[in-house]
Design an enzyme around this catalytic site. Sequence first.
Site, PDB file in Angstrom:
ATOM      1  CB  SER A 156       8.905  12.656  30.486  1.00 16.05           C
ATOM      2  OG  SER A 156      10.230  12.191  30.376  1.00 16.05           O
ATOM      3  CE1 TYR A 169       7.427   8.228  33.558  1.00 13.16           C
ATOM      4  CE2 TYR A 169       9.020   8.907  31.888  1.00 13.16           C
ATOM      5  CZ  TYR A 169       8.257   9.194  33.007  1.00 13.16           C
ATOM      6  OH  TYR A 169       8.302  10.443  33.553  1.00 13.16           O
TER       7      TYR A 169
END
Length: 248
Positions: A156, A169
């Site tokens: 990401s 995350y």
Amino acid sequence: MKLPKNYKVKQNELNSKVILVTGANKGFGLAISMDLAKAGATVIMLGRDLSSLEYAYDAVVDAGYKEPILYPLDLEGASPENYQELQDNIIEKFNRLDGLIHNAAILGTQMPIDQYDIKLWYSTLQINLSAPFMLTQFLIPALKKSDDARILFLSSSVGRKARAYWGAYSVSKFGLEGLAMTLSEELEKTKIKVNTINPGKMRTEMRRTAYPAEDASTLPKPEEKSSVIVYLLSKEAERINGEQLSID
């Protein structure tokens, strides 16, 4: 490096390949599984929910693609014994594994580190980072039996550049980047290639949760990006190793 946009999946280009995809029951994982099966690969679709895996199975078969194999496993609670059993099953049935795609992840929550729920922190790191470590460790013996194996970690933008409030995350994705780079060095003299890839913005459930005010209709669907994963498993990408890739 630049990846080919709108890569056209060729029939049987991954014929005889055995590839495991985590989080294969929905979203990008399902789109990846569909394209891999379209390319002729035997896809082991791993997910924690059997009913959604069965729905995904039907989607692949109804499209006329190669029949996948379902493997229900809860990555949050999986034990070393569970991973050993998976390794044994793959080696017994196929004698090798040609690809491992780490797609499964949870968002956790978006809040400051000093307020982050400790239990949620642990579960997010477990699913997003520790489980990929254990799964990879136990499947490396099967990957080493392949003539041309690939490990691909879905990353990401917040795993490459820090952003406030992305908490566990973001930290888990930074960890995956480090894990992948370490593996690419350690496996350099083997036939296993290791890379990370940031798929960018997509119309997924996780994206809707992270950006509830965003107009999802402006975003590409997962199936508009998943063919690039087939490229990274193909002969054309056999020299790509130790890279931080992006689809956008």
